[in-house]
Design a protein around this motif. Structure first.
Motif, PDB file in Angstrom:
ATOM      1  N   ALA A 169       0.825  -1.212   0.000  1.00  0.00           N
ATOM      2  CA  ALA A 169       0.000   0.000   0.000  1.00  0.00           C
ATOM      3  C   ALA A 169       0.856   1.258   0.000  1.00  0.00           C
ATOM      4  N   GLY A 170       0.600   2.123  -0.971  1.00  0.00           N
ATOM      5  CA  GLY A 170       1.303   3.394  -1.038  1.00  0.00           C
ATOM      6  C   GLY A 170       2.660   3.339  -1.694  1.00  0.00           C
ATOM      7  N   SER A 171       3.116   2.162  -2.122  1.00  0.00           N
ATOM      8  CA  SER A 171       4.413   2.025  -2.784  1.00  0.00           C
ATOM      9  C   SER A 171       4.228   1.308  -4.116  1.00  0.00           C
ATOM     10  N   ALA A 172       5.180   1.491  -5.008  1.00  0.00           N
ATOM     11  CA  ALA A 172       5.108   0.833  -6.311  1.00  0.00           C
ATOM     12  C   ALA A 172       5.305  -0.661  -6.160  1.00  0.00           C
ATOM     13  N   ASP A 173       4.681  -1.429  -7.048  1.00  0.00           N
ATOM     14  CA  ASP A 173       4.857  -2.877  -7.049  1.00  0.00           C
ATOM     15  C   ASP A 173       6.314  -3.228  -7.326  1.00  0.00           C
ATOM     16  N   VAL A 174       6.759  -4.314  -6.715  1.00  0.00           N
ATOM     17  CA  VAL A 174       8.066  -4.884  -7.025  1.00  0.00           C
ATOM     18  C   VAL A 174       7.840  -6.330  -7.447  1.00  0.00           C
ATOM     19  N   GLU A 175       8.913  -7.063  -7.768  1.00  0.00           N
ATOM     20  CA  GLU A 175       8.731  -8.439  -8.218  1.00  0.00           C
ATOM     21  C   GLU A 175       9.339  -9.463  -7.281  1.00  0.00           C
ATOM     22  N   SER A 176      10.055  -8.985  -6.260  1.00  0.00           N
ATOM     23  CA  SER A 176      10.741  -9.934  -5.399  1.00  0.00           C
ATOM     24  C   SER A 176      10.963  -9.316  -4.025  1.00  0.00           C
ATOM     25  N   PHE A 177      10.987 -10.174  -3.006  1.00  0.00           N
ATOM     26  CA  PHE A 177      11.323  -9.704  -1.661  1.00  0.00           C
ATOM     27  C   PHE A 177      12.005 -10.841  -0.906  1.00  0.00           C
ATOM     28  N   ALA A 178      12.745 -10.471   0.121  1.00  0.00           N
ATOM     29  CA  ALA A 178      13.482 -11.445   0.923  1.00  0.00           C
ATOM     30  C   ALA A 178      12.977 -11.409   2.353  1.00  0.00           C
ATOM     31  N   VAL A 179      12.911 -12.600   2.959  1.00  0.00           N
ATOM     32  CA  VAL A 179      12.392 -12.740   4.317  1.00  0.00           C
ATOM     33  C   VAL A 179      13.448 -13.400   5.194  1.00  0.00           C
ATOM     34  N   GLY A 180      13.640 -12.847   6.396  1.00  0.00           N
ATOM     35  CA  GLY A 180      14.538 -13.446   7.383  1.00  0.00           C
ATOM     36  C   GLY A 180      14.046 -13.125   8.774  1.00  0.00           C
ATOM     37  N   GLY A 181      13.996 -14.117   9.645  1.00  0.00           N
ATOM     38  CA  GLY A 181      13.558 -13.881  11.015  1.00  0.00           C
ATOM     39  C   GLY A 181      12.135 -13.385  11.128  1.00  0.00           C
ATOM     40  N   GLY A 182      11.273 -13.807  10.176  1.00  0.00           N
ATOM     41  CA  GLY A 182       9.877 -13.394  10.234  1.00  0.00           C
ATOM     42  C   GLY A 182       9.620 -11.987   9.749  1.00  0.00           C
ATOM     43  N   ARG A 183      10.639 -11.335   9.182  1.00  0.00           N
ATOM     44  CA  ARG A 183      10.501  -9.962   8.693  1.00  0.00           C
ATOM     45  C   ARG A 183      10.872  -9.879   7.214  1.00  0.00           C
ATOM     46  N   ILE A 184      10.300  -8.876   6.554  1.00  0.00           N
ATOM     47  CA  ILE A 184      10.780  -8.515   5.227  1.00  0.00           C
ATOM     48  C   ILE A 184      12.118  -7.807   5.418  1.00  0.00           C
ATOM     49  N   ILE A 185      13.156  -8.273   4.737  1.00  0.00           N
ATOM     50  CA  ILE A 185      14.460  -7.631   4.921  1.00  0.00           C
ATOM     51  C   ILE A 185      14.925  -6.888   3.679  1.00  0.00           C
ATOM     52  N   THR A 233      13.415  -5.657  -0.632  1.00  0.00           N
ATOM     53  CA  THR A 233      12.534  -5.766  -1.791  1.00  0.00           C
ATOM     54  C   THR A 233      13.284  -5.271  -3.019  1.00  0.00           C
ATOM     55  N   GLY A 234      12.843  -5.690  -4.178  1.00  0.00           N
ATOM     56  CA  GLY A 234      13.479  -5.217  -5.402  1.00  0.00           C
ATOM     57  C   GLY A 234      13.215  -6.153  -6.561  1.00  0.00           C
ATOM     58  N   THR A 235      14.086  -6.115  -7.546  1.00  0.00           N
ATOM     59  CA  THR A 235      13.957  -7.028  -8.675  1.00  0.00           C
ATOM     60  C   THR A 235      14.514  -8.392  -8.286  1.00  0.00           C
ATOM     61  N   HIS A 236      14.152  -9.401  -9.071  1.00  0.00           N
ATOM     62  CA  HIS A 236      14.644 -10.736  -8.798  1.00  0.00           C
ATOM     63  C   HIS A 236      16.173 -10.766  -8.905  1.00  0.00           C
ATOM     64  N   ALA A 237      16.720 -10.090  -9.924  1.00  0.00           N
ATOM     65  CA  ALA A 237      18.175 -10.096 -10.123  1.00  0.00           C
ATOM     66  C   ALA A 237      18.892  -9.415  -8.959  1.00  0.00           C
ATOM     67  N   GLU A 238      18.326  -8.289  -8.488  1.00  0.00           N
ATOM     68  CA  GLU A 238      18.955  -7.566  -7.381  1.00  0.00           C
ATOM     69  C   GLU A 238      19.027  -8.432  -6.121  1.00  0.00           C
ATOM     70  N   LEU A 239      17.937  -9.108  -5.797  1.00  0.00           N
ATOM     71  CA  LEU A 239      17.935  -9.897  -4.563  1.00  0.00           C
ATOM     72  C   LEU A 239      18.731 -11.184  -4.704  1.00  0.00           C
ATOM     73  N   ALA A 240      18.793 -11.727  -5.948  1.00  0.00           N
ATOM     74  CA  ALA A 240      19.625 -12.916  -6.179  1.00  0.00           C
ATOM     75  C   ALA A 240      21.092 -12.573  -5.965  1.00  0.00           C
ATOM     76  N   ASP A 241      21.508 -11.378  -6.407  1.00  0.00           N
ATOM     77  CA  ASP A 241      22.892 -10.938  -6.202  1.00  0.00           C
ATOM     78  C   ASP A 241      23.169 -10.658  -4.722  1.00  0.00           C
ATOM     79  N   ARG A 242      22.183 -10.078  -4.038  1.00  0.00           N
ATOM     80  CA  ARG A 242      22.392  -9.683  -2.647  1.00  0.00           C
ATOM     81  C   ARG A 242      22.387 -10.883  -1.712  1.00  0.00           C
ATOM     82  N   PHE A 243      21.550 -11.883  -2.018  1.00  0.00           N
ATOM     83  CA  PHE A 243      21.421 -13.077  -1.166  1.00  0.00           C
ATOM     84  C   PHE A 243      21.665 -14.327  -2.011  1.00  0.00           C
TER      85      PHE A 243
END
Length: 530
Positions: A17-33, A35-45
Motif C-alpha cells: 500500500a502506497g508504494s510501487a509494485d516490485v517483483e521480489s522480496f526477501a524474508v529473514g527472522g519473520g521480517r521482510i528484509i 525488496t526489489g527485482t529478482h536479479a537484485e535480490l539474487a545478487d544480494r542473497f
C-alpha cells in the motif's frame, strides 16, 4: 555473528500500500528484509532459497480491523439459523426443535435475520422447545429472542423495566414477547467487577480451542493474517489466552477490551500496546448506540415509516466520564457509534477530552455508519481512525434504503468521502455479523452493489487499489501497528497472501471470486491450495 536464514520470494507483482509494485522480496527472522527485482535480490542473497510464486500477485496479509474472532470461534459450537439454513420462521423453529442442547441444557442459536427469515417470538419458541432454555441471537448480535424457560433462568419477569441502554420487547397486551435488546442482553454476557458471573452459559475456554483452530484455518484460507477482536470481555480473553498458550500462531490478534471490565483491567495494569506480536491489547471498547442491521442505532431522523430514533446505550455523562478516564490513562478508545446522533455525541466527548488533556493517542470510531460533511470534518480534525462496515452495502443491499431512505444510504459507510477528507479508514466485516471474506467485502467497497442487485450509495465507491489499502495499511493503523504490518517493506512482518488474480485488474464484479492460493505468517506457510 550467526546470520538468520533468508528466503527469497519471486512473484508477478508484489503490492504494498502506497508504494510501487516490485517483483521480489526477501524474508529473514519473520521480517521482510529487502525488496526489489529478482536479479537484485539474487545478487544480494546468493545463498538464499527461492520460492517462485509464478505470475501471481502477493499482497500484505489481510487485516479485519473490527471483527469478533473469539465469538466466531465459540459460534461454531452454536446452532446456525442464518437464512441459508432457516429461510423462514417455520424452518427456523424446526431446526431449533431438532437441536442438541449444550451441557448446560440451553439451546443457543445465532445468525437469525428477521428481515429475511421472518419474525419469531417467545410464544413460537415455547411451542418448539417448551422445556429447555432457548436463546436465538440476531445476526447483528445486538438483540435476541428468548423463550419462557430462558427468561426464567435469567430472572427476567413481567416486572422488568427498560433502562440503562437496554429494553425488552412486549406484545399488544404488554406481556414480554421474548425480545431483549442492547445492554439488557449484553449485561447477561459481561458483568462488571463484583457483579457476579454472567448468567447466559458459555463454554469453558479449553472447550473452544478446537473451534478456534478451525476458525483460524478458515480465515487463513482467505489470506487473513491479522484481526482486531472488537469486544473482549473475560470470556473472550480466556478463549484467546487458551489458544495463545496452545501455540496458535497463524493469526495476529489485537483486542479491544470491554469497557464494562475496565476497572479489572486497569487494576492489573493492562493497557494499550501490552502483549506480544500475536496477542496484544489495542484499546478499550464501549458503545454509544445499537446496530444498523438490527435497526437500533441512534439516529437524528427516525427509521423510515416510524417514529423510532433507535437506542442510545450510554448517556452523555457516562460517555464523557469514560472517555476522560481512558484517554487520561493514555489508552486508545474504540467506541461503537453507528447513527449520526450517536457519532456527534461521541465526537463531543473526544473533543472535550482532547481539549482538556491534549494527547497524541489516535482514538477510533467503530462503524461510523451514517455521516455528513460536518461529522467528517470533525473526525478529520481529531485525526481519528474509523472502521466503517466493508461488507454491509452488499450484505444488506436494498434493505438499507428501505430502512434508512435514499439520502441517508448515500451517506452510509462513506469510504469515499472519508478517504477524500484524509481520514484513516480501516476494514471491518464485524464478522460474524457479516461474512468474513475480504474479497466479497472489497467487491462491496468497489461496486456498492447488493447481493440482491440493488445499488447502495454509489457515490461512496472506492477503487480496488484503495480497497486493498483499507484492508492492509488502514487496518494496521487502527491497532497502532502501521510500522510493523500492512505493507511489504523492509522491517515489516512477513505476513502475506498470494492471490490467483489481481483485484485491480479483474472485472469489479469478479473480485469476490478471487482466492488466496497461499497464506504466509511470520514468513511461514500456514495455508495452501496447492
Amino acid at each position: 555473528m550467526h546470520e538468520l536464514p533468508v528466503t527469497r520470494f519471486r512473484a508477478g507483482a508484489v503490492y504494498s500500500a502506497g508504494s510501487a509494485d516490485v517483483e521480489s522480496f526477501a524474508v529473514g527472522g519473520g521480517r521482510i528484509i529487502a525488496t526489489g527485482t529478482h536479479a537484485e535480490l539474487a545478487d544480494r542473497f546468493p545463498g538464499a532459497s527461492c520460492v517462485d510464486l509464478g505470475d501471481r500477485l502477493v499482497v500484505p496479509g489481510f487485516n479485519d480491523a473490527h471483527a469478533h474472532f473469539a465469538d466466531a470461534a465459540q459460534g461454531r459450537l452454536e446452532l446456525d439459523v442464518a437464512p441459508a439454513h432457516a429461510p423462514d420462521a417455520p424452518a427456523l423453529l424446526r431446526r431449533l426443535a431438532g437441536a442438541t442442547p449444550r451441557s448446560s441444557g440451553w439451546v443457543i442459536a445465532a445468525g437469525y435475520d428477521d428481515s429475511l427469515s421472518g419474525a419469531i417470538n417467545r410464544e413460537a419458541l415455547d411451542a418448539a422447545l417448551p422445556d429447555r432454555p432457548v436463546l436465538v441471537r440476531h445476526v447483528s448480535a445486538h438483540w435476541a429472542v428468548l423463550n419462557s424457560a430462558a427468561l426464567r433462568e435469567l430472572g427476567i419477569d413481567e416486572t422488568v423495566v427498560d433502562g440503562g441502554g437496554g429494553s425488552y420487547g412486549r406484545d399488544g397486551a404488554g406481556r414480554l414477547d421474548g425480545r431483549i435488546y442492547e445492554r439488557a442482553l449484553l449485561s447477561r454476557y459481561v458483568s462488571r467487577s463484583g457483579a457476579g458471573p454472567a448468567p447466559i452459559p458459555a463454554p469453558r475456554p479449553a472447550e473452544v480451542v478446537d473451534a478456534y483452530r478451525a476458525a483460524l484455518a478458515e480465515w487463513n484460507a482467505y489470506g487473513i493474517t491479522s484481526s482486531c477482536d472488537a469486544f473482549v470481555g473475560g470470556q473472550q480473553l480466556g478463549v484467546h489466552t487458551a489458544a495463545h498458550r496452545a501455540g496458535q500462531r497463524s493469526l495476529r490478534v489485537g483486542m479491544l477490551l470491554a469497557a464494562e471490565c475496565y476497572d479489572d483491567y486497569a487494576a492489573l495494569g493492562l493497557g494499550t500496546g501490552m502483549g506480544d506480536e500475536w496477542l496484544r491489547i489495542a484499546g478499550v471498547k464501549a458503545f454509544v448506540d445499537g446496530a444498523i442491521g438490527g435497526r437500533t442505532c441512534f439516529v437524528s431522523e427516525p427509521f423510515c415509516g416510524t417514529h423510532d430514533h433507535g437506542l442510545r446505550i450510554t448517556s452523555p455523562e457516562e460517555l464523557h466520564a469514560l472517555v476522560r478516564r481512558v484517554h487520561g490513562d493514555g489508552n486508545r478508545l474504540g467506541i461503537h457509534a453507528n447513527g449520526d446522533a450517536a457519532i456527534r455525541m461521541l465526537l463531543d466527548a473526544y473533543e472535550a477530552a482532547q481539549r482538556d488533556d491534549p494527547r497524541p493517542t489516535r482514538h477510533r470510531i467503530e462503524h461510523c455508519s451514517i455521516v455528513d460533511d460536518d461529522i467528517i470534518r470533525r473526525i478529520a480534525a481529531l485525526d481519528l481512525i474509523v472502521t466503517p462496515f466493508a461488507r454491509y452495502a452488499s450484505f444488506y443491499g436494498g434493505r438499507l434504503e428501505r430502512w434508512y431512505g435514499k439520502d441517508r444510504t448515500e451517506r452510509m459507510f462513506a469510504h469515499r468521502a472519508l478517504l477524500d477528507a484524509g481520514v484513516t479508514v480501516a476494514a471491518s466485516t464485524d464478522h460474524p455479523a457479516s461474512p468474513v471474506s475480504p474479497f466479497a467485502a472489497m467487491q462491496s467497497l468497489v461496486t456498492r452493489t447488493g447481493d440482491d442487485g440493488s445499488l447502495v450509495g454509489a457515490v461512496q465507491r472506492i477503487t480496488p487499489a484503495e480497497a486493498l489499502a483499507v484492508y492492509t495499511a488502514g487496518s494496521a493503523a487502527a491497532t497502532g501497528e502501521e510500522r510493523r504490518k500492512g505493507r511489504l517493506l523492509p522491517g515489516m512482518l512477513a505476513d502475506f497472501a498470494v492471490l490467483d488474480a489481481d483485484p485491480r485488474a479483474v472485472d469489479p464484479f469478479a473480485i469476490s471470486e478471487i482466492a488466496a492460493v497461499r497464506t504466509y505468517v511470520d514468513g511461514e506457510l500456514v495455508f495452501s491450495r496447492e
